[in-house]
Scaffold this motif. Structure first.
Motif, PDB file in Angstrom:
ATOM      1  N   LEU A  78       0.817  -1.213   0.000  1.00 48.13           N
ATOM      2  CA  LEU A  78       0.000   0.000   0.000  1.00 48.13           C
ATOM      3  C   LEU A  78       0.850   1.263   0.000  1.00 48.13           C
ATOM      4  O   LEU A  78       0.316   2.368  -0.181  1.00 48.13           O
ATOM      5  CB  LEU A  78      -0.924   0.005   1.227  1.00 48.13           C
ATOM      6  N   GLY A  79       2.166   1.140   0.239  1.00 51.75           N
ATOM      7  CA  GLY A  79       3.034   2.312   0.271  1.00 51.75           C
ATOM      8  C   GLY A  79       2.831   3.173   1.494  1.00 51.75           C
ATOM      9  O   GLY A  79       2.875   4.407   1.409  1.00 51.75           O
ATOM     10  N   LEU A  80       2.632   2.549   2.666  1.00 53.08           N
ATOM     11  CA  LEU A  80       2.369   3.284   3.908  1.00 53.08           C
ATOM     12  C   LEU A  80       3.530   3.104   4.883  1.00 53.08           C
ATOM     13  O   LEU A  80       4.207   2.067   4.887  1.00 53.08           O
ATOM     14  CB  LEU A  80       1.071   2.782   4.554  1.00 53.08           C
ATOM     15  N   VAL A  81       3.720   4.132   5.715  1.00 55.41           N
ATOM     16  CA  VAL A  81       4.756   4.120   6.752  1.00 55.41           C
ATOM     17  C   VAL A  81       4.081   4.390   8.090  1.00 55.41           C
ATOM     18  O   VAL A  81       3.301   5.339   8.218  1.00 55.41           O
ATOM     19  CB  VAL A  81       5.845   5.178   6.485  1.00 55.41           C
ATOM     20  N   PHE A  82       4.385   3.566   9.089  1.00 55.33           N
ATOM     21  CA  PHE A  82       3.826   3.701  10.448  1.00 55.33           C
ATOM     22  C   PHE A  82       4.988   4.009  11.389  1.00 55.33           C
ATOM     23  O   PHE A  82       5.938   3.223  11.487  1.00 55.33           O
ATOM     24  CB  PHE A  82       3.121   2.416  10.868  1.00 55.33           C
ATOM     25  N   VAL A  83       4.912   5.139  12.089  1.00 54.46           N
ATOM     26  CA  VAL A  83       6.012   5.603  12.949  1.00 54.46           C
ATOM     27  C   VAL A  83       5.482   5.874  14.351  1.00 54.46           C
ATOM     28  O   VAL A  83       4.454   6.556  14.509  1.00 54.46           O
ATOM     29  CB  VAL A  83       6.679   6.878  12.384  1.00 54.46           C
ATOM     30  N   PRO A 143      -7.223   4.564  -1.003  1.00 53.71           N
ATOM     31  CA  PRO A 143      -6.366   5.610  -1.590  1.00 53.71           C
ATOM     32  C   PRO A 143      -7.097   6.923  -1.860  1.00 53.71           C
ATOM     33  O   PRO A 143      -6.457   7.978  -1.953  1.00 53.71           O
ATOM     34  CB  PRO A 143      -5.887   4.969  -2.901  1.00 53.71           C
ATOM     35  N   LYS A 144      -8.420   6.873  -1.981  1.00 56.11           N
ATOM     36  CA  LYS A 144      -9.172   8.085  -2.280  1.00 56.11           C
ATOM     37  C   LYS A 144      -9.489   8.902  -1.032  1.00 56.11           C
ATOM     38  O   LYS A 144      -9.852  10.075  -1.125  1.00 56.11           O
ATOM     39  CB  LYS A 144     -10.473   7.727  -2.985  1.00 56.11           C
ATOM     40  N   GLU A 170       9.553  -6.516   0.996  1.00 59.01           N
ATOM     41  CA  GLU A 170       8.753  -7.508   1.702  1.00 59.01           C
ATOM     42  C   GLU A 170       7.277  -7.106   1.715  1.00 59.01           C
ATOM     43  O   GLU A 170       6.922  -5.992   2.095  1.00 59.01           O
ATOM     44  CB  GLU A 170       9.271  -7.660   3.134  1.00 59.01           C
ATOM     45  N   GLY A 171       6.426  -8.028   1.284  1.00 61.83           N
ATOM     46  CA  GLY A 171       4.984  -7.772   1.240  1.00 61.83           C
ATOM     47  C   GLY A 171       4.497  -7.238  -0.091  1.00 61.83           C
ATOM     48  O   GLY A 171       3.290  -7.160  -0.324  1.00 61.83           O
ATOM     49  N   LYS A 172       5.413  -6.866  -0.988  1.00 63.34           N
ATOM     50  CA  LYS A 172       5.000  -6.379  -2.299  1.00 63.34           C
ATOM     51  C   LYS A 172       4.579  -7.538  -3.191  1.00 63.34           C
ATOM     52  O   LYS A 172       5.041  -8.668  -3.037  1.00 63.34           O
ATOM     53  CB  LYS A 172       6.153  -5.621  -2.969  1.00 63.34           C
TER      54      LYS A 172
END
Length: 622
Positions: free
Chosen positions: A67-72, A101-102, A369-371
């Motif tokens: 999904l192209g997400l980053v969790f910090v 995405p919308k 990883e996960g792609k």
């Protein structure tokens, strides 16, 4: 306490932040994370500590690559929160379900996060309790062992044996205490490096296993002649005095006024500037290197063949072919390991430091990883493409350093542009300083050299020779002077003289030499140069990591400034001697974050080039 939790896309769009926490972070930890880790291919690291005056944070992160997400997650460094990893994994799982995405806002995720945080807290408490329960039997076991040892040995300090028989009080003897000799050995086996054999002629039985103090006194009174006792004797003779070395008598003849006999010198000792300038042609810095693409297809075919062999050994020919045609649902770490191992070995053969190659492969694995693997695409080619992108991002400078532009800006402000050359011994600082001076001369820039290597014999004469050949003024004060003061006076002289650039030559020093590193830190602090160039060899591998990291560490630790100056750029020498082993450039840039600004590739003044990133990457990958 958790300070903040953010979810954003790889493009930098923030989708959700925890309003419950709402703590204002000091400094810019998220920006630093993106700039120094995510963009520099260091995302394989587990965590990152961010320190600013008044606050210290620890940042942990995870990715959803599909999904192209980053969790910090951000929390105080001192707390060591146990539940952060579990919390990030649960947030990642739940948010990926509701992600669209919308959509731009996710206010309804607040309640979900509240429940997830309670669940993570509960798990952390259970872990603490389980650790405490497991720790208790260990302490009880230690007590039991101590009691057993007391029963087996002597009880208390009164010298009683385990059988209840009372022995002599040994407290008066300095060498014997509770059946143990002065050096700690039991049963009297060693006395002051000598040996005692108490079981003589087989008279000692099981009842007399303890140490016999009377026998020791008898042996001492007789001077240790009987038995096998060796007692250290203190010699009464005074130690002989070592003969003192006589001072060497040197020749009292007057010293030579000059040491440089390369060119004629005027009466006052100054170099004769009438020597004709050495014409070498155009510097290679101004020529664009064209990368040939003739062998590109051959290299890709060879790489593809090698990776096919690795994949076929792991999974078999049919399985790999089927995955390349049909595509794979999600890439797992086990799928990436064979291709990453082959890439790591390839990078190490090109002189990349092992630590850097391993971290790069970890970062690429995290990003893939996960792609989902696309149809008609092999895992090996996907991994290689990701590695190429990572290498390009690392070698491309984070900020543009245009020396010619910066020189003209400083000229408008009526001050010289100062460049300090630093590095270890014998890498070619003075020679490449002259190459940079020649390149600047070709752009009609007035240059002055500052001979601040007051430590190495012949350093001033060497720089004077380069200055005479290039018809460049040189500022020198001889040897055994403070290099910081020499550099300061050189800058003042350049300001009065109207010079545009001052090139400061410093002494070569090893990264572990603290006195010389302290002097270098002082020079940089006192003069505030515009550019600090680290001169390193292209021949080194793992040493590049040690040199640059320790140089930066020493400059930071020994500087009195709260925001010390570190290395701004790298000049890589002897690049023409390494063939395709160009890994030192990657190692140096990765460990310092500073770009490679110059490449020395020969002995003449024109042999100075720019780093061609595409050429380096292709050489590393092929």
């Amino acid at each position: 306490m958790l300070e903040q939790l953010l979810i954003f896309t790889r493009g930098g769009l923030i989708l959700w932040t925890c309003k419950e926490l709402g703590n204002a972070l000091r400094g810019s930890p998220i920006d630093t994370l993106i700039r120094s880790f995510l963009l520099e291919e260091r995302s394989g690291a587990a965590s990152y500590n961010y320190d600013v005056p008044g606050a210290s944070y620890t940042l942990k992160w995870t990715f959803h690559n599909e999904l192209g997400l980053v969790f910090v997650a951000v929390y105080q460094k001192i707390l060591h929160l146990l539940y952060v990893d579990d919390l990030l994994a649960m947030v990642k799982r739940e948010f990926s379900v509701v992600y669209d995405p919308k959509r731009m806002t996710y206010d309804d995720f607040d309640e979900t996060f509240r429940q997830l945080r309670k669940e993570a807290d509960a798990r952390a408490e259970e872990m603490k309790k389980s650790k405490q329960v497991m720790a208790k039997p260990v302490s009880n076991l230690g007590k039991k062992q101590g009691q057993q040892m007391q029963k087996l040995g002597f009880e208390g300090g009164n010298g009683k044996k385990s059988g209840g028989e009372s022995g002599k009080d040994c407290s008066d003897d300095n060498n014997v205490k509770m059946g143990v000799l002065g050096n700690g050995h039991i049963n009297g086996e060693v006395v002051n490096k000598g040996r005692v054999n108490l079981k003589e002629n087989g008279n000692n039985t099981a009842d007399t296993d303890a140490f016999d103090v009377n026998k020791l006194h008898k042996l001492r009174s007789k001077g240790g002649k009987k038995g096998n006792v060796v007692v250290n004797k203190v010699s009464k003779e005074e130690p002989k005095k070592k003969p003192t070395k006589k001072n060497r008598v040197w020749d009292d003849k007057p010293r030579e006024t000059k040491l440089d006999f390369t060119d004629p010198v005027s009466e006052n000792g100054d170099a004769d500037m009438a020597v004709a300038q050495v014409v070498e042609g155009e510097s290679m810095m101004d020529k664009d290197e064209i990368v040939s693409s003739d062998s590109e297809t051959e290299d890709e075919d060879d790489a593809e063949t090698d990776n096919k062999k690795v994949d076929s050994k792991k999974k078999g020919w049919f399985t790999s072919m089927f995955q390349s045609i049909a595509g794979k649902a999600n890439l797992e770490k086990a799928d990436l390991e064979p291709a990453l191992k082959a890439l790591k070995d390839r990078l190490m053969t090109k002189n990349v430091a092992e630590e850097i190659a391993e971290k790069l492969c970890e970062s690429v694995a995290v990003s893939l990883e996960g792609k989902k693997l696309a149809s008609f695409t092999r895992i090996s080619s996907t991994v290689q493409a990701a590695m190429e992108d990572a290498l390009v991002r690392i070698l491309t400078p984070r900020r543009s350093i245009d020396i010619l532009r910066d020189v003209h800006v400083a000229k408008e402000q009526h001050k010289p542009y100062v460049v300090v050359f630093v590095g270890v011994n014998g890498v070619g600082k003075s020679t490449n300083l002259a190459k940079v001076a020649y390149w600047l001369q070709q752009h009609d820039i007035k240059v002055m050299m500052a001979a601040c290597d007051t430590f190495r014999s012949g350093a001033v004469e060497q720089l004077r020779t380069h200055a005479r050949r290039l018809q460049i003024p040189i500022f020198e004060k001889g040897y055994e002077k403070d290099p910081a003061i020499v550099a300061k006076e050189a800058i003042q002289e350049a300001t009065r003289d109207g010079s545009d650039v001052v090139l400061v030559d410093t002494a070569g020093r090893m990264q572990d030499n603290e006195p010389l590193m302290r002097a270098l830190s002082k020079l940089i602090y006192v003069n505030s140069p515009d550019l600090v160039l680290f001169v390193g060899e292209a021949l080194v591998g793992n040493d590049a990591v040690d040199q640059l990291s320790k140089f930066n560490q020493k400059l930071a630790d020994l500087s009195p400034s709260p925001s010390p100056r570190l290395i701004d750029g790298i000049l890589l020498t002897k690049f023409d001697t390494i063939d395709d082993k160009v890994g030192a450039a990657l190692s140096m840039v990765y460990i310092s974050g500073a770009p490679v600004m110059f490449i020395g590739c020969g002995q003449s003044y024109t042999d100075l080039k720019k780093l061609n990133v595409k050429s380096i990457v292709k050489t590393l990958i092929k």
